[in-house]
Design an enzyme around this catalytic site. Structure first.
Site, mmCIF file in Angstrom:
data_model
loop_
_atom_site.group_PDB
_atom_site.id
_atom_site.type_symbol
_atom_site.label_atom_id
_atom_site.label_comp_id
_atom_site.label_asym_id
_atom_site.label_seq_id
_atom_site.Cartn_x
_atom_site.Cartn_y
_atom_site.Cartn_z
ATOM 1 N N TYR A 7 0.809 -1.211 0.000
ATOM 2 C CA TYR A 7 0.000 0.000 0.000
ATOM 3 C C TYR A 7 0.843 1.262 0.000
ATOM 4 O O TYR A 7 0.388 2.312 -0.462
ATOM 5 C CB TYR A 7 -0.910 0.027 1.236
ATOM 6 N N LYS B 201 3.708 -15.666 2.604
ATOM 7 C CA LYS B 201 3.980 -16.398 1.361
ATOM 8 C C LYS B 201 5.490 -16.607 1.313
ATOM 9 O O LYS B 201 6.178 -16.191 0.379
ATOM 10 C CB LYS B 201 3.440 -15.578 0.160
ATOM 11 N N ASP C 276 -2.249 -18.764 0.478
ATOM 12 C CA ASP C 276 -3.180 -19.454 -0.428
ATOM 13 C C ASP C 276 -3.910 -20.584 0.296
ATOM 14 O O ASP C 276 -5.142 -20.683 0.252
ATOM 15 C CB ASP C 276 -2.464 -19.951 -1.706
ATOM 16 N N ASP D 173 -12.223 -9.655 4.104
ATOM 17 C CA ASP D 173 -13.451 -9.677 3.299
ATOM 18 C C ASP D 173 -13.936 -11.111 3.112
ATOM 19 O O ASP D 173 -15.136 -11.395 3.176
ATOM 20 C CB ASP D 173 -13.228 -9.051 1.912
ATOM 21 N N ASP E 290 -6.356 -7.396 4.099
ATOM 22 C CA ASP E 290 -7.475 -6.768 3.404
ATOM 23 C C ASP E 290 -8.317 -7.835 2.714
ATOM 24 O O ASP E 290 -9.539 -7.883 2.844
ATOM 25 C CB ASP E 290 -6.931 -5.757 2.381
HETATM 26 C C1 IPM Z 1 -10.497 -1.566 3.860
HETATM 27 C C2 IPM Z 1 -10.662 -0.927 2.508
HETATM 28 C C3 IPM Z 1 -9.490 0.009 2.238
HETATM 29 C C4 IPM Z 1 -8.221 -0.826 2.257
HETATM 30 C C5 IPM Z 1 -9.591 0.834 0.951
HETATM 31 C C6 IPM Z 1 -10.865 1.619 0.877
HETATM 32 C C7 IPM Z 1 -8.400 1.740 0.773
HETATM 33 O O1 IPM Z 1 -10.786 -1.900 1.521
HETATM 34 O O2 IPM Z 1 -10.438 -0.817 4.854
HETATM 35 O O3 IPM Z 1 -10.449 -2.787 3.951
HETATM 36 O O4 IPM Z 1 -7.843 -1.425 1.239
HETATM 37 O O5 IPM Z 1 -7.569 -0.868 3.310
HETATM 38 MN MN MN Z 2 -10.916 -3.942 2.297
#
Ligand code: IPM
Ligand code: MN
Length: 379
Positions: free
Chosen positions: A141, A187, A219, A247, A243
């Site tokens: 990032y 990894k 993975d 999700d 990240d």
């Molecule tokens: C999160 C989001 C952010 C990230 C984006 C919006 C920059 O996806 O907080 O998980 O990638 O950290």
């Molecule tokens: Mn995210």
């Protein structure tokens, strides 16, 4: 107590969900006799439109001088074509970096009433109780060099020993206060950065003899996470892996809209749901406010050290969900589907002093970040 909270509603569904969370914090303050003041500021696309900058100086100042920051979400198709530093997301990344927030806590629990909201089998998700610790200020990032042209593009994945060690310590300490089981994701069979990551975690392990440490390649962990989630407790990851995996973990909880987060490490913490701005449903009163409301509970616990108040808010959410209420994203799990505002109002009605024996819903009390003073003295 008195507390000053900076509120950054942002874009898309951000304003709707933050306004429910702020109302919950105001109810908590009223019921427990505290004085919270809220000051709003611009971030993301809303800030780009108003000022040309996704993180105006005035916003950063207001965050730095607050006791805590509550954020909704940033981003949307309107700003997709913008240059990187004019994108909403770069405002959020600069805010995280500017506040020195290197440890992002993302608890993932499965509410018993929502086992059927997940597309996974109920017997797989039942009883899941995970805590992701995602490194937040380094890695791809922020790595340099980075560049883009239409023929070639570069991103870089750097980590120093010090950067890995400080976030790994957070994970070890959390594991110590939970089920003493730590998985570090990397990894290391391919990436040098991951080899160092694994080495640093191994070097720290003897200082936390009570914590069992395992290493997983990202993975195979992606698969284990949704096939046997109950086997895991604290999961330590670098920025991008965390990240993606958080999700994925949201599938266990039934919806991305359920999950809160706390970003810690500096003197002021940032509290935000893990979901994005969901522009497709913005402004329709259908977004799930629970992720943001549970982030407000984390704010009470970690930023203000108000443990009973945090628990009272978490238990209010718990009761409302248990009674079968939810937003449309929880269809299949929740019996009664409501709008954002109705859910917020239901949760506020359910706030009462906590029961000592009630189940822990979100994250364990965590002494390392129990108070702003706590951060500073331990970092
Ligand atoms: C999160 C989001 C952010 C990230 C984006 C919006 C920059 O996806 O907080 O998980 O990638 O950290
Ligand atoms: Mn995210």
């Amino acid at each position: 107590m008195k507390a000053r909270i900076t509120v950054l509603p942002g874009d898309g569904v951000g304003p709707e969900v933050t306004s429910e969370a702020v109302a919950c914090l105001a109810s908590v303050a009223e019921r427990f006799g505290h004085q919270f003041t809220f000051q709003e500021a611009l971030i993301g696309g809303a800030a780009v439109d108003a000022t040309g900058d996704p993180l105006p100086e005035a916003t950063l100042d207001l965050c730095r001088s607050a006791d805590a920051v509550l954020l909704g979400a940033v981003g949307g198709p309107a700003w997709d074509g913008h240059a990187r530093d004019q994108r909403p997301e770069s405002g959020l990344l600069r805010l995280r970096k500017g506040l020195g927030l290197f440890a992002n806590l993302r608890p993932v629990t499965v509410h018993p009433a929502l086992e059927d909201a997940s597309p996974l089998k109920a017997e797989v998700v039942r009883g899941t109780d995970l805590m992701f610790v995602r490194e937040l200020s380094g890695g791809l990032y922020f790595g340099e060099p980075r560049s883009y042209s239409d023929q070639a593009a570069v991103n870089t994945l750097p980590y120093t020993r010090a950067e890995i060690e400080r976030v790994a310590r957070v994970a070890f300490e959390l594991a110590g206060s939970r089920r003493r089981n730590l998985v570090s994701v990397d990894k290391a069979n391919v990436l040098e950065t991951s080899r160092l990551w694994r080495q640093v975690v191994n070097d720290l392990a003897p200082s936390y003899p009570e914590v069992k440490v395992q290493h997983h390649y990202v993975d195979s962990f992606a698969m284990a996470l949704i096939t046997r989630p109950r086997d895991f407790d604290v999961v330590l990851t670098e920025n991008l892996f965390g990240d993606i995996l958080s999700d994925e973990a949201a599938v266990l909880a039934g919806s991305l809209g359920m999950l809160p987060s706390a970003s810690l490490g500096g003197s002021v913490g940032l509290y935000e749901p893990i979901h994005g701005s969901a522009p497709d449903i913005a402004g329709q009163d259908v977004a799930n406010p629970i992720g943001t409301i549970l982030s407000a509970a984390m704010l009470l616990r970690h930023a203000l050290n108000l443990k009973d108040e945090a628990l009272a808010l978490e238990q209010a959410v718990h009761r409302v969900v248990k009674a079968g209420h939810g937003t449309g994203d929880l269809r299949g799990g929740a019996k009664y589907i409501h709008g954002t505002r109705f859910m917020g109002a239901r949760i506020r009605e359910a706030i009462r002093p906590p029961r000592a024996t009630a189940p822990r819903l979100v994250d364990s009390a965590y002494s390392f970040c129990g108070s702003p003073e706590g951060h500073r003295s331990q970092l």
